[in-house]
Scaffold this motif. Structure first.
Motif, PDB file in Angstrom:
ATOM      1  N   ARG A  62       0.865  -1.216   0.015  1.00  0.00           N
ATOM      2  CA  ARG A  62      -0.047  -0.137   0.131  1.00  0.00           C
ATOM      3  C   ARG A  62       0.763   1.360  -0.008  1.00  0.00           C
ATOM      4  O   ARG A  62       0.468   2.136  -0.845  1.00  0.00           O
ATOM      5  CB  ARG A  62      -0.766   0.011   1.159  1.00  0.00           C
ATOM      6  CG  ARG A  62      -1.828   1.037   1.408  1.00  0.00           C
ATOM      7  CD  ARG A  62      -2.790   1.111   2.408  1.00  0.00           C
ATOM      8  NE  ARG A  62      -2.140   0.831   3.921  1.00  0.00           N
ATOM      9  CZ  ARG A  62      -1.563   2.079   4.454  1.00  0.00           C
ATOM     10  NH1 ARG A  62      -1.794   3.046   3.938  1.00  0.00           N
ATOM     11  NH2 ARG A  62      -1.102   1.887   5.526  1.00  0.00           N
ATOM     12  N   MET A  63       1.803   1.432   0.671  1.00  0.00           N
ATOM     13  CA  MET A  63       2.711   2.458   0.841  1.00  0.00           C
ATOM     14  C   MET A  63       3.498   2.631  -0.528  1.00  0.00           C
ATOM     15  O   MET A  63       3.980   3.745  -0.954  1.00  0.00           O
ATOM     16  CB  MET A  63       3.941   2.375   1.834  1.00  0.00           C
ATOM     17  CG  MET A  63       3.240   2.588   3.312  1.00  0.00           C
ATOM     18  SD  MET A  63       2.591   4.189   3.553  1.00  0.00           S
ATOM     19  CE  MET A  63       2.114   3.944   5.271  1.00  0.00           C
ATOM     20  N   GLU A  65       2.500   1.691  -3.444  1.00  0.00           N
ATOM     21  CA  GLU A  65       1.474   2.455  -4.443  1.00  0.00           C
ATOM     22  C   GLU A  65       1.390   3.857  -4.015  1.00  0.00           C
ATOM     23  O   GLU A  65       1.248   4.357  -5.220  1.00  0.00           O
ATOM     24  CB  GLU A  65       0.335   1.535  -4.167  1.00  0.00           C
ATOM     25  CG  GLU A  65      -0.697   1.885  -5.294  1.00  0.00           C
ATOM     26  CD  GLU A  65      -2.231   0.949  -5.158  1.00  0.00           C
ATOM     27  OE1 GLU A  65      -3.085   1.495  -5.455  1.00  0.00           O
ATOM     28  OE2 GLU A  65      -1.983  -0.260  -4.783  1.00  0.00           O
ATOM     29  N   LYS A  66       1.261   4.167  -2.943  1.00  0.00           N
ATOM     30  CA  LYS A  66       0.886   5.503  -2.726  1.00  0.00           C
ATOM     31  C   LYS A  66       2.203   6.433  -3.175  1.00  0.00           C
ATOM     32  O   LYS A  66       1.879   7.313  -3.664  1.00  0.00           O
ATOM     33  CB  LYS A  66       0.564   5.885  -1.028  1.00  0.00           C
ATOM     34  CG  LYS A  66      -0.755   5.171  -0.812  1.00  0.00           C
ATOM     35  CD  LYS A  66      -1.029   5.702   0.681  1.00  0.00           C
ATOM     36  CE  LYS A  66      -1.786   7.175   0.814  1.00  0.00           C
ATOM     37  NZ  LYS A  66      -2.241   7.300   1.953  1.00  0.00           N
ATOM     38  N   MET A  67       3.405   5.807  -3.028  1.00  0.00           N
ATOM     39  CA  MET A  67       4.635   6.708  -3.255  1.00  0.00           C
ATOM     40  C   MET A  67       4.537   6.788  -4.897  1.00  0.00           C
ATOM     41  O   MET A  67       5.009   7.883  -5.341  1.00  0.00           O
ATOM     42  CB  MET A  67       5.609   5.835  -2.932  1.00  0.00           C
ATOM     43  CG  MET A  67       6.069   6.298  -1.404  1.00  0.00           C
ATOM     44  SD  MET A  67       7.582   5.530  -0.884  1.00  0.00           S
ATOM     45  CE  MET A  67       7.566   5.865   1.041  1.00  0.00           C
ATOM     46  N   LYS A  69       2.335   6.786  -7.186  1.00  0.00           N
ATOM     47  CA  LYS A  69       1.274   7.645  -7.464  1.00  0.00           C
ATOM     48  C   LYS A  69       1.473   9.213  -6.926  1.00  0.00           C
ATOM     49  O   LYS A  69       0.684   9.851  -7.058  1.00  0.00           O
ATOM     50  CB  LYS A  69       0.021   7.136  -7.053  1.00  0.00           C
ATOM     51  CG  LYS A  69      -0.512   5.993  -7.730  1.00  0.00           C
ATOM     52  CD  LYS A  69      -1.936   5.528  -7.200  1.00  0.00           C
ATOM     53  CE  LYS A  69      -2.305   4.102  -8.063  1.00  0.00           C
ATOM     54  NZ  LYS A  69      -3.668   3.942  -7.420  1.00  0.00           N
ATOM     55  N   GLU A  71       0.878  10.270  -3.702  1.00  0.00           N
ATOM     56  CA  GLU A  71       0.036  10.349  -2.682  1.00  0.00           C
ATOM     57  C   GLU A  71       0.585  10.248  -1.444  1.00  0.00           C
ATOM     58  O   GLU A  71      -0.388  10.025  -0.461  1.00  0.00           O
ATOM     59  CB  GLU A  71      -1.048   9.446  -2.938  1.00  0.00           C
ATOM     60  CG  GLU A  71      -1.743   9.578  -4.275  1.00  0.00           C
ATOM     61  CD  GLU A  71      -2.937   8.564  -4.932  1.00  0.00           C
ATOM     62  OE1 GLU A  71      -3.134   7.479  -4.145  1.00  0.00           O
ATOM     63  OE2 GLU A  71      -3.768   8.765  -5.849  1.00  0.00           O
ATOM     64  N   PHE A  72       1.710   9.946  -1.304  1.00  0.00           N
ATOM     65  CA  PHE A  72       2.221   9.857   0.118  1.00  0.00           C
ATOM     66  C   PHE A  72       2.026  11.081   0.938  1.00  0.00           C
ATOM     67  O   PHE A  72       2.779  12.110   0.556  1.00  0.00           O
ATOM     68  CB  PHE A  72       3.702   9.466  -0.176  1.00  0.00           C
ATOM     69  CG  PHE A  72       4.318   9.053   1.071  1.00  0.00           C
ATOM     70  CD1 PHE A  72       4.118   7.488   1.707  1.00  0.00           C
ATOM     71  CD2 PHE A  72       5.002   9.794   2.087  1.00  0.00           C
ATOM     72  CE1 PHE A  72       4.770   7.383   2.914  1.00  0.00           C
ATOM     73  CE2 PHE A  72       5.706   9.416   3.141  1.00  0.00           C
ATOM     74  CZ  PHE A  72       5.689   8.039   3.458  1.00  0.00           C
ATOM     75  N   ASP A  73       1.412  11.229   1.917  1.00  0.00           N
ATOM     76  CA  ASP A  73       1.221  12.452   2.811  1.00  0.00           C
ATOM     77  C   ASP A  73       1.908  12.249   3.984  1.00  0.00           C
ATOM     78  O   ASP A  73       2.514  11.422   4.401  1.00  0.00           O
ATOM     79  CB  ASP A  73      -0.204  12.540   2.868  1.00  0.00           C
ATOM     80  CG  ASP A  73      -1.081  11.554   3.467  1.00  0.00           C
ATOM     81  OD1 ASP A  73      -0.300  10.679   4.237  1.00  0.00           O
ATOM     82  OD2 ASP A  73      -2.262  11.479   3.435  1.00  0.00           O
ATOM     83  N   ASP A  76       1.077   9.408   6.326  1.00  0.00           N
ATOM     84  CA  ASP A  76       1.886   8.334   5.962  1.00  0.00           C
ATOM     85  C   ASP A  76       3.279   8.086   6.518  1.00  0.00           C
ATOM     86  O   ASP A  76       3.925   7.212   6.983  1.00  0.00           O
ATOM     87  CB  ASP A  76       1.788   8.138   4.415  1.00  0.00           C
ATOM     88  CG  ASP A  76       0.443   7.844   3.894  1.00  0.00           C
ATOM     89  OD1 ASP A  76      -0.383   7.107   4.591  1.00  0.00           O
ATOM     90  OD2 ASP A  76       0.248   8.316   2.888  1.00  0.00           O
TER      91      ASP A  76
END
Length: 112
Positions: A62-63, A65-67, A69, A71-73, A76
């Protein structure tokens, strides 16, 4: 040096080594990994083992994938920081990275 002396005197193999002051800091003894730490070459295998105990495969995916895209906030980041802190002090984690073995100690980490 002490490990070799203890092995020689007792005739028994070394099974565990203490890498800190707490009970959780007892680790299985691997001579090659210890030699790498002493020589400042790090211990990436132990670092990966510690990380895999703290982070599930699903969380890691999940992390990742967020990185990917972008979308890592900040939430996170805070979650990852908490996971790393469960692995021990930042100086202890840094010692496992190649090249950082003797360069960082806890007093320097307190200044950051």
């Amino acid at each position: 040096g002490a490990a070799v002396s203890i092995r020689g005197v007792s005739g028994k193999p070394i099974k565990f080594v203490g890498v800190g002051e707490k009970t959780a800091d007892l680790e299985p003894f691997y001579p090659d990994r210890m030699a790498s730490r002493i020589l400042g070459m790090g211990d990436v295998i132990s670092l990966v083992e510690k990380a895999s105990m703290e982070v599930s495969d699903a969380d890691a995916a999940r992390m990742q994938e967020k990185m990917a895209k972008a979308e890592f906030d900040f939430d996170d980041f805070m979650n990852q920081s908490k996971m790393v802190s469960k692995m021990g002090s930042m100086a202890g984690v840094a010692k496992m990275l190649p090249g950082l073995g003797g360069m960082i100690d806890n007093s320097q980490m307190a200044q950051v």
